[in-house]
Design a protein around this motif. Structure first.
Motif, PDB file in Angstrom:
ATOM      1  N   MET A   1       0.969  -1.314   0.115  1.00 47.27           N
ATOM      2  CA  MET A   1      -0.073   0.016  -0.149  1.00 47.27           C
ATOM      3  C   MET A   1       0.748   1.154  -0.034  1.00 47.27           C
ATOM      4  O   MET A   1       1.856   1.278   0.700  1.00 47.27           O
ATOM      5  CB  MET A   1      -1.026  -0.066   1.239  1.00 47.27           C
ATOM      6  CG  MET A   1      -1.719   1.192   1.363  1.00 47.27           C
ATOM      7  SD  MET A   1      -2.916   1.462   2.839  1.00 47.27           S
ATOM      8  CE  MET A   1      -2.608  -0.261   3.800  1.00 47.27           C
ATOM      9  N   PRO A   2       0.649   2.284  -0.888  1.00 40.88           N
ATOM     10  CA  PRO A   2       1.423   3.325  -0.795  1.00 40.88           C
ATOM     11  C   PRO A   2       1.377   4.302   0.352  1.00 40.88           C
ATOM     12  O   PRO A   2       0.214   4.224   0.940  1.00 40.88           O
ATOM     13  CB  PRO A   2       0.966   4.213  -2.128  1.00 40.88           C
ATOM     14  CG  PRO A   2      -0.312   3.468  -2.214  1.00 40.88           C
ATOM     15  CD  PRO A   2      -0.397   2.212  -1.853  1.00 40.88           C
ATOM     16  N   ARG A   3       2.193   5.095   0.625  1.00 42.97           N
ATOM     17  CA  ARG A   3       2.167   6.040   2.021  1.00 42.97           C
ATOM     18  C   ARG A   3       1.201   6.877   1.637  1.00 42.97           C
ATOM     19  O   ARG A   3       0.904   7.428   0.497  1.00 42.97           O
ATOM     20  CB  ARG A   3       3.403   6.445   2.361  1.00 42.97           C
ATOM     21  CG  ARG A   3       4.684   5.203   2.642  1.00 42.97           C
ATOM     22  CD  ARG A   3       5.779   6.024   3.104  1.00 42.97           C
ATOM     23  NE  ARG A   3       5.664   6.666   4.182  1.00 42.97           N
ATOM     24  CZ  ARG A   3       6.603   7.308   4.909  1.00 42.97           C
ATOM     25  NH1 ARG A   3       7.848   7.317   4.391  1.00 42.97           N
ATOM     26  NH2 ARG A   3       6.437   7.656   6.226  1.00 42.97           N
ATOM     27  N   GLY A   4       0.396   7.073   2.611  1.00 39.27           N
ATOM     28  CA  GLY A   4      -0.580   8.407   2.470  1.00 39.27           C
ATOM     29  C   GLY A   4      -1.986   7.852   1.757  1.00 39.27           C
ATOM     30  O   GLY A   4      -2.607   8.779   1.254  1.00 39.27           O
ATOM     31  N   ALA A   5      -1.981   6.611   1.617  1.00 39.01           N
ATOM     32  CA  ALA A   5      -3.505   6.109   1.095  1.00 39.01           C
ATOM     33  C   ALA A   5      -4.738   6.668   1.692  1.00 39.01           C
ATOM     34  O   ALA A   5      -4.591   6.645   3.036  1.00 39.01           O
ATOM     35  CB  ALA A   5      -3.290   4.731   0.758  1.00 39.01           C
ATOM     36  N   VAL A   6      -5.568   6.810   1.128  1.00 34.58           N
ATOM     37  CA  VAL A   6      -6.964   7.309   1.794  1.00 34.58           C
ATOM     38  C   VAL A   6      -7.915   6.323   1.503  1.00 34.58           C
ATOM     39  O   VAL A   6      -8.130   5.631   0.460  1.00 34.58           O
ATOM     40  CB  VAL A   6      -7.211   8.658   1.310  1.00 34.58           C
ATOM     41  CG1 VAL A   6      -8.462   8.850   2.181  1.00 34.58           C
ATOM     42  CG2 VAL A   6      -6.261   9.718   1.554  1.00 34.58           C
ATOM     43  N   ASN A   7      -8.981   5.971   2.355  1.00 36.69           N
ATOM     44  CA  ASN A   7     -10.061   5.030   2.308  1.00 36.69           C
ATOM     45  C   ASN A   7      -9.633   3.691   2.057  1.00 36.69           C
ATOM     46  O   ASN A   7     -10.183   2.997   1.075  1.00 36.69           O
ATOM     47  CB  ASN A   7     -11.027   5.750   1.171  1.00 36.69           C
ATOM     48  CG  ASN A   7     -11.722   6.907   1.847  1.00 36.69           C
ATOM     49  OD1 ASN A   7     -11.934   6.982   2.957  1.00 36.69           O
ATOM     50  ND2 ASN A   7     -11.940   7.607   0.784  1.00 36.69           N
TER      51      ASN A   7
END
Length: 78
Positions: A1-7
């Motif tokens: 998962m990329p850093r700063g992912a939302v939801n």
């Protein structure tokens, strides 16, 4: 998962928290309420709070009665 992912779901100490879940916490700890259970929890909590209010009103006279008994016995009430 990329850093700063939302939801996106996150895992904290083995607890999966998904978007839409409700987190409630205080100095004693935290609880995760799954989105699918939020409405039921709110309904149950509101009913419990109403019961507590009813209990308070039922006990209110008892407390005042105890104070009156102390006053009748000669205690000075401030």
């Amino acid at each position: 998962m990329p850093r700063g992912a939302v939801n996106v779901p996150v895992d904290i100490e083995g607890v999966c928290i998904t978007p839409g879940d409700v987190l409630v916490g205080d100095e004693d700890g935290a609880v995760v309420v799954p989105r699918s259970q939020v409405e039921d929890i709110i309904t149950t909590t509101q009913a419990a709070m109403e019961e507590e209010v009813d209990k308070w009103w039922d006990r209110r006279g008892q407390s005042l009665g105890a104070v009156q008994k102390l006053a009748d016995a000669g205690y000075r009430i401030f």
